[in-house]
Each structure stands twice: as C-alpha cells, then as structure tokens.
Write a protein that holds these residues in place. Sequence first.
Motif, PDB file in Angstrom:
ATOM      1  N   UNK A   1      -1.085  -9.171   7.388  1.00  0.00           N
ATOM      2  CA  UNK A   1      -0.704  -7.789   7.662  1.00  0.00           C
ATOM      3  C   UNK A   1      -1.890  -7.046   8.239  1.00  0.00           C
ATOM      4  N   UNK A   2      -1.739  -5.739   8.392  1.00  0.00           N
ATOM      5  CA  UNK A   2      -2.824  -4.931   8.933  1.00  0.00           C
ATOM      6  C   UNK A   2      -3.970  -4.762   7.946  1.00  0.00           C
ATOM      7  N   UNK A   3      -3.722  -5.033   6.667  1.00  0.00           N
ATOM      8  CA  UNK A   3      -4.750  -4.811   5.644  1.00  0.00           C
ATOM      9  C   UNK A   3      -5.035  -6.033   4.786  1.00  0.00           C
ATOM     10  N   UNK A   4      -4.321  -7.162   4.992  1.00  0.00           N
ATOM     11  CA  UNK A   4      -4.488  -8.311   4.100  1.00  0.00           C
ATOM     12  C   UNK A   4      -4.148  -9.599   4.834  1.00  0.00           C
TER      13      UNK A   4
ATOM     14  N   UNK B   1      13.835 -10.404  -2.934  1.00  0.00           N
ATOM     15  CA  UNK B   1      12.886  -9.662  -2.076  1.00  0.00           C
ATOM     16  C   UNK B   1      13.404  -8.240  -1.930  1.00  0.00           C
ATOM     17  N   UNK B   2      12.534  -7.238  -2.089  1.00  0.00           N
ATOM     18  CA  UNK B   2      12.956  -5.841  -1.929  1.00  0.00           C
ATOM     19  C   UNK B   2      11.747  -4.987  -1.554  1.00  0.00           C
ATOM     20  N   UNK B   3      12.055  -3.801  -1.001  1.00  0.00           N
ATOM     21  CA  UNK B   3      11.039  -2.824  -0.604  1.00  0.00           C
ATOM     22  C   UNK B   3      10.719  -1.893  -1.764  1.00  0.00           C
ATOM     23  N   UNK B   4       9.514  -1.284  -1.715  1.00  0.00           N
ATOM     24  CA  UNK B   4       9.115  -0.371  -2.772  1.00  0.00           C
ATOM     25  C   UNK B   4       8.120   0.665  -2.276  1.00  0.00           C
ATOM     26  N   UNK B   5       7.529   1.385  -3.210  1.00  0.00           N
ATOM     27  CA  UNK B   5       6.641   2.511  -2.888  1.00  0.00           C
ATOM     28  C   UNK B   5       5.308   2.407  -3.628  1.00  0.00           C
ATOM     29  N   UNK B   6       4.882   1.182  -3.964  1.00  0.00           N
ATOM     30  CA  UNK B   6       3.623   0.998  -4.676  1.00  0.00           C
ATOM     31  C   UNK B   6       2.447   0.911  -3.705  1.00  0.00           C
ATOM     32  N   UNK B   7       1.248   1.095  -4.237  1.00  0.00           N
ATOM     33  CA  UNK B   7       0.032   0.966  -3.439  1.00  0.00           C
ATOM     34  C   UNK B   7      -1.012   0.217  -4.251  1.00  0.00           C
ATOM     35  N   UNK B   8      -2.075  -0.253  -3.580  1.00  0.00           N
ATOM     36  CA  UNK B   8      -3.135  -0.963  -4.266  1.00  0.00           C
ATOM     37  C   UNK B   8      -3.144  -2.446  -3.921  1.00  0.00           C
ATOM     38  N   UNK B   9      -4.084  -3.182  -4.525  1.00  0.00           N
ATOM     39  CA  UNK B   9      -4.199  -4.616  -4.285  1.00  0.00           C
ATOM     40  C   UNK B   9      -2.975  -5.348  -4.822  1.00  0.00           C
ATOM     41  N   UNK B  10      -2.674  -6.520  -4.295  1.00  0.00           N
ATOM     42  CA  UNK B  10      -1.523  -7.276  -4.790  1.00  0.00           C
ATOM     43  C   UNK B  10      -1.625  -7.532  -6.294  1.00  0.00           C
TER      44      UNK B  10
ATOM     45  N   UNK C   1       5.391  -0.855   0.105  1.00  0.00           N
ATOM     46  CA  UNK C   1       5.205  -2.121  -0.607  1.00  0.00           C
ATOM     47  C   UNK C   1       6.471  -2.963  -0.543  1.00  0.00           C
ATOM     48  N   UNK C   2       6.312  -4.233  -0.894  1.00  0.00           N
ATOM     49  CA  UNK C   2       7.462  -5.105  -1.138  1.00  0.00           C
ATOM     50  C   UNK C   2       7.199  -5.878  -2.427  1.00  0.00           C
ATOM     51  N   UNK C   3       8.273  -6.394  -3.011  1.00  0.00           N
ATOM     52  CA  UNK C   3       8.172  -7.222  -4.208  1.00  0.00           C
ATOM     53  C   UNK C   3       9.114  -8.407  -4.072  1.00  0.00           C
ATOM     54  N   UNK C   4       8.808  -9.473  -4.794  1.00  0.00           N
ATOM     55  CA  UNK C   4       9.729 -10.605  -4.911  1.00  0.00           C
ATOM     56  C   UNK C   4       9.508 -11.249  -6.274  1.00  0.00           C
TER      57      UNK C   4
ATOM     58  N   UNK D   1       3.179  -6.099  -3.446  1.00  0.00           N
ATOM     59  CA  UNK D   1       2.137  -6.097  -2.424  1.00  0.00           C
ATOM     60  C   UNK D   1       2.237  -4.828  -1.589  1.00  0.00           C
ATOM     61  N   UNK D   2       1.113  -4.165  -1.383  1.00  0.00           N
ATOM     62  CA  UNK D   2       1.082  -2.973  -0.525  1.00  0.00           C
ATOM     63  C   UNK D   2       1.177  -3.376   0.946  1.00  0.00           C
ATOM     64  N   UNK D   3       1.902  -2.585   1.726  1.00  0.00           N
ATOM     65  CA  UNK D   3       2.008  -2.763   3.166  1.00  0.00           C
ATOM     66  C   UNK D   3       1.902  -1.403   3.844  1.00  0.00           C
ATOM     67  N   UNK D   4       1.801  -1.431   5.168  1.00  0.00           N
ATOM     68  CA  UNK D   4       1.717  -0.210   5.955  1.00  0.00           C
ATOM     69  C   UNK D   4       3.083   0.087   6.562  1.00  0.00           C
ATOM     70  N   UNK D   5       3.593   1.301   6.428  1.00  0.00           N
ATOM     71  CA  UNK D   5       4.903   1.611   7.005  1.00  0.00           C
ATOM     72  C   UNK D   5       4.971   1.262   8.490  1.00  0.00           C
TER      73      UNK D   5
END
Length: 399
Positions: A293-296, A385-394, A262-265, A354-358
């Motif tokens: 992205x690949x999913x959104x 802006x930073x990276x994270x480890x969350x999953x799910x819809x934005x 995931x990423x956040x801002x 927001x969830x993203x794919x590695x």
Amino acid sequence: MLRRMTRRFMTVVVLGIMTVGCLEVDPAYFDSSTGPMTPPETPWETTDGGTPPPTPPPPPTPGETGPDDDDDDDDTDTGDTDTDTDTDTDTDTDSGSSTGAECEPPMPVSCDDQNPMMPEDAMWQAMGLKCPGGIGVTGDSFLGASDAFYVHMGALGTSLPPEFAPTEGDRFLVLSSGWAQNLTVAGTSPSFDNPGADPGLLPPPLDPNAVSAAQDCIDNPMLLGTGDCSNTIEPQWQLGGTQAYDYAELRFSVDVPQLITSFSFDLAMLSTEYPDFYQIAGYNDLFIAWMESETWTGNVSFDASGNPISLSSDFLIYKDAPNKFDCPLACFAPELAGTGMEGHAGTPWLTTTVEVTPEETIDIVFAVFDMGDPMFDTAVLLDNWRWGCDTGSPVTNIQ
C-alpha cells in the motif's frame, strides 16, 4: 493520487513448476447444471479479468451548502471547488469528499450461498469478496496445488458450541500446504507432499527481510518498499533454512472506498507440526498476509510478541496433545474435535485489522507454506473481509 506498485506477478519464473487444478469446493455448492470444474488455461495461475463494481459516492452531508452572497438562488454544490460562498463548510476537493464527512463502513454483502459466475470465484465469495454490489477485486489469482484450496460450508468439526463456524455467510475458505479438504475428516491429518509446489524462495513481492531492527514503516516511512515492514518474517525464515515447501497462495487487488481507513479479515491456523516438531528450530510452517500500500509493504498478521501466524505464535492455544515445553502431562483441545487436527494444535478465530489510505489501491497476498520439510502440513481458515475506520499499525487479536 494513487500509487500503484508495478509488479504484474513475477511468479512465472519463480513458480513455473507449480500446478493448479480444480478448486475443491463443497459438493453441495454447485447445482448439477454447473458441471465439474476444469483446470485453468495456464498450469499455475487462474485470473479473473473482471472489473469491480463502482463504489457509490457518499450521500451529501446535511448543511453542506451556505448562503450565497451574489443572489437569492440556492447555491447547489455540484462537486467542483466553490469559491463564491461565505461558508466555511463548503470545501469540496477533486475527490468528492468534504469537510465534516466521517468514515462509515458500507454494509457488508454476502453471496457465498449462490452459484458464482466462475467456479474459482467461490474462493473469493467464501471470504466476502466479489459479491454483486459488494467489494470487488481485480488481478485475482491463485498459485499452488489444486488440493491446497477448499471452500467449506457450515461449521468445521463437532465441538459444541461450534468453534470454527463461518464468521460471514455460510462458508469459509481453507488454504493449506497439504490437502485442504482432509481437514474436514476427523483424525485424518492433512499431511502430504504436494509435488511441484516447492518454490524455494518466496515469490515477489514477498520479501522476508526485515526493514529495521527497531522500527516499522509507520515509525519511519522511508523504510517503505525495502522489505517486510512488520519485521516478523525474517527470524522464522532464517530458522527454517530459507526454503518454502508446498507453497499455496491467493492474491488480489482492491480499491479502498472514500473515507475508509482500514480493512479487517478473520483467520485461524491449524497445524500437524504439533506436537512432534513443536518449538524445534527449522520446522515451523508460516502463514503470511502480505500487503502493498502507500504506507506499508509487508506482513500484517502477527502476534504482540512479533511472531507471524505459525507454530511459534502466542495464539496457538488449542493443543490436543502433550508436549515437553508447556504441557508435559496432558493437553486436550475439544475445539478440534471432529477435524483432521485431532491430536494436533491450532488457534481460535483471529481478526487482523490494517490501516489503509482512502481511495488507494492495495495489493494482498495470502500465503501458507511448510518450512523444514514438505510434510506435516498447516491449514488456514479465511473469512469475512470488510472495511472499517481504524488507524495505526496492523494488529491481530483473538475474537
């Protein structure tokens, strides 16, 4: 492995009338040797052809190699697929990741207290991007009038404790449909028409059309690429007459590191549409954070009621004047003291996740624009802006 949607910005036709000049930056930001900023070579786009620094591989997981059945030598994992060992943990793939590795966001790198190599890089560094050894971006550009962008140092306004202090580093970016720097002048509403910045339709890849009445692209991946996966833009877009005025945007691409999910801002919206045009159909400026992205494909910043970040958002809780709908007698917002939004309204600092794919590449557009008329403008603060480890819809929440 990575999907890259081809759309080398098609804004030349759509936004050919738009102009970009010097980025407005805090006067103390550059030393005297830097000199004044000059307009980009093209009248509507500034790009940086640089390449982001490579992402270092994660450290090896302790205990990743197992005993070797063939000889007494240690079996060292070199990154290729190992079929000789009798251990279940050595399952390296071509990506270099291994079973048992966990998502761990890299330490953030801040550099907005330094003189950037290119003047326009100040915008990205104010958000925590394009720092040496940090998060690199490619294809970065901005569209809109030169006055629509401003890098602000320190807290905005005079409220105590400061409501709008930077959430990362010393600065944040102001993106506005008016004159961004006027946001810093108490009682000076940043409400101006920016001639030549009225594209009408939204530039690609932004698409206001909803993908479904009941599903998003997480619910149904087959909807990907058919419109706005969030289904949040179309209702407001239709009410506003399907016309964008005083449009300003930033766009860039960024590679997701290994294992990151995931990423956040951080963002905050403030608008002079309040109180005169509050809850009046057709007058509702919008901020859109668009991701491909690949999913959104679609907006990723919206409230729990399905409203984009706008005058209709549930997050608009700082109201510094009465209105006949939900504050008929008196409304005060000391959080807006000392800003150009005195007597108007805004949100607190919000965080979108927001969830993203590695290891995929994502494309981002931050856009703000007027609807209904080119006056009574809106500004958005962007930071951290930073990276994270969350999953799910934005999801977007108040900090």
